[in-house]
Design a protein around this motif. Sequence first.
Motif, PDB file in Angstrom:
ATOM      1  N   ASN A 124      52.215  30.509  28.959  1.00 45.01           N
ATOM      2  CA  ASN A 124      53.017  30.960  27.830  1.00 45.01           C
ATOM      3  C   ASN A 124      53.051  29.951  26.689  1.00 45.01           C
ATOM      4  O   ASN A 124      52.913  30.318  25.522  1.00 45.01           O
ATOM      5  N   PHE A 125      53.244  28.663  27.009  1.00 44.79           N
ATOM      6  CA  PHE A 125      53.380  27.727  25.891  1.00 44.79           C
ATOM      7  C   PHE A 125      52.047  27.484  25.183  1.00 44.79           C
ATOM      8  O   PHE A 125      52.027  27.039  24.038  1.00 44.79           O
ATOM      9  N   GLN A 126      50.934  27.834  25.829  1.00 43.74           N
ATOM     10  CA  GLN A 126      49.634  27.651  25.187  1.00 43.74           C
ATOM     11  C   GLN A 126      49.166  28.885  24.414  1.00 43.74           C
ATOM     12  O   GLN A 126      48.106  28.855  23.786  1.00 43.74           O
ATOM     13  N   ARG A 127      49.952  29.953  24.432  1.00 51.39           N
ATOM     14  CA  ARG A 127      49.550  31.174  23.728  1.00 51.39           C
ATOM     15  C   ARG A 127      49.667  31.025  22.217  1.00 51.39           C
ATOM     16  O   ARG A 127      48.965  31.693  21.460  1.00 51.39           O
ATOM     17  N   THR A 128      50.571  30.161  21.775  1.00 49.28           N
ATOM     18  CA  THR A 128      50.754  29.928  20.348  1.00 49.28           C
ATOM     19  C   THR A 128      50.035  28.646  19.949  1.00 49.28           C
ATOM     20  O   THR A 128      50.269  27.596  20.558  1.00 49.28           O
ATOM     21  N   PRO A 129      49.169  28.682  18.962  1.00 45.88           N
ATOM     22  CA  PRO A 129      48.477  27.460  18.525  1.00 45.88           C
ATOM     23  C   PRO A 129      49.471  26.370  18.152  1.00 45.88           C
ATOM     24  O   PRO A 129      50.505  26.642  17.535  1.00 45.88           O
ATOM     25  N   ALA A 130      49.171  25.146  18.531  1.00 40.88           N
ATOM     26  CA  ALA A 130      50.088  24.035  18.270  1.00 40.88           C
ATOM     27  C   ALA A 130      49.322  22.727  18.224  1.00 40.88           C
ATOM     28  O   ALA A 130      48.220  22.608  18.763  1.00 40.88           O
ATOM     29  N   SER A 155      43.405  21.214  19.512  1.00 38.47           N
ATOM     30  CA  SER A 155      42.341  21.909  20.248  1.00 38.47           C
ATOM     31  C   SER A 155      42.379  21.622  21.747  1.00 38.47           C
ATOM     32  O   SER A 155      41.580  22.171  22.505  1.00 38.47           O
ATOM     33  N   VAL A 156      43.327  20.771  22.183  1.00 39.42           N
ATOM     34  CA  VAL A 156      43.409  20.432  23.596  1.00 39.42           C
ATOM     35  C   VAL A 156      43.916  21.629  24.404  1.00 39.42           C
ATOM     36  O   VAL A 156      44.744  22.407  23.934  1.00 39.42           O
ATOM     37  N   THR A 157      43.380  21.802  25.595  1.00 38.40           N
ATOM     38  CA  THR A 157      43.840  22.850  26.511  1.00 38.40           C
ATOM     39  C   THR A 157      44.164  22.225  27.854  1.00 38.40           C
ATOM     40  O   THR A 157      43.499  21.282  28.287  1.00 38.40           O
ATOM     41  N   PHE A 158      45.187  22.746  28.500  1.00 41.30           N
ATOM     42  CA  PHE A 158      45.612  22.219  29.794  1.00 41.30           C
ATOM     43  C   PHE A 158      45.243  23.230  30.879  1.00 41.30           C
ATOM     44  O   PHE A 158      46.018  24.117  31.223  1.00 41.30           O
ATOM     45  N   PHE A 189      44.542  12.883  28.928  1.00 40.25           N
ATOM     46  CA  PHE A 189      45.118  13.645  27.818  1.00 40.25           C
ATOM     47  C   PHE A 189      44.712  15.115  27.833  1.00 40.25           C
ATOM     48  O   PHE A 189      44.899  15.825  26.851  1.00 40.25           O
ATOM     49  N   ASN A 190      44.182  15.590  28.948  1.00 45.49           N
ATOM     50  CA  ASN A 190      43.691  16.963  29.022  1.00 45.49           C
ATOM     51  C   ASN A 190      44.083  17.632  30.339  1.00 45.49           C
ATOM     52  O   ASN A 190      43.585  18.712  30.652  1.00 45.49           O
ATOM     53  N   ALA A 191      44.963  16.974  31.103  1.00 48.27           N
ATOM     54  CA  ALA A 191      45.391  17.509  32.393  1.00 48.27           C
ATOM     55  C   ALA A 191      46.863  17.193  32.604  1.00 48.27           C
ATOM     56  O   ALA A 191      47.378  16.195  32.087  1.00 48.27           O
TER      57      ALA A 191
END
Length: 344
Positions: A99-105, A202-205, A336-338
């Motif tokens: 959910n928190f990654q659905r909105t660009p930030a 652009s980072v994704t978890f 910084f990616n996990a």
Amino acid sequence: MRIYFRLSLLIITTTVWSCNRKQATTAIDPAEQQRTDSIELVRKAEEEAKKRPKTAEDMELTKDFSYDKHTLEDTYPYKDTTRHFQLNKIKEKLAFVENFQRTPASYGILQNRKNKNQEAPLVKNYHRNEYKLISDSLGTERYQAAPLYTVGENDAPTIYGRDGALVKLLTSDTLDMIRLEGVSFPGTWETPKRYVKAIGDSVTFHHIAFVDVTNQNILTAERTGDCRWVIRSMNPATSGVHKPPYAHETPLGIFVIQEKKAKMFYLKDGTNTIHGYAPYASRFTNGAYIHGIPTQSVNAGIIEHSWSLGTTPRSHMCVRNASSHAKFVYDWAKTFNALVIVID
């Protein structure tokens, strides 16, 4: 006159015939209309579903091990009882991450390891905990924390933000004070920019290590699609024990892996003497690492396993693993990616 009348009649007749023909050719078959309406309803339902926050029930969690040593079952015996992986709770956390990654930030991490960015000011309401260290009203210690100010109130911070916490940046990090929205904690706050490391938009978890301090185990999960996650490993672990002043519990919450050490050297309690090292250490908050079995000498070889794994908390704050599993996490979870999510 007759010629004009006949010509007018011909034009009117032709026009009526043309209109009737047009109406005939544009008429829609009721069955076709029903099919079109159904497709539109499905499309609208899909759009609404995309807007709806995801829940644990939406999460698809399957097993596809990348590391298969020392693997535990979903439920397994421990002494005269049983322990288990809290898969429902893990799915709830996965839904939160989705959910928190659905909105660009634009994301950032709170950082103040060993107060390297300056000791945080005193919060408005503070007390000394049983470690005799200053804490805020929520129990977060001042040492190694970032000050979080209520928006518009810069006289003193309200609470402390733990090192390694994930935030969304609401203002530019070129300003002296940055406004941010907590991901690892609730609310909108302000803090001096020196306490925030920006990691970009652009980072994704998609890699998460779940540490369960109640059942003393660790599970790694990787995102493979929308609401689809696969379990990469399920292993025993040993978390931090409450034993002041040197040993602390592994804190609950959501943290970002922010530093790695092939050998994490540690001191003997109460001294400045290096006692040994822990291999393949991935730091996620304060002095807490996911690491392998610690040695009793700086020159010792790597120890693969210990009888203490999966028993009771006994670490200083870290999460102890079989050394080969610590190496798997070390290689698999990028800095910084996990995320590391600690549950109870």
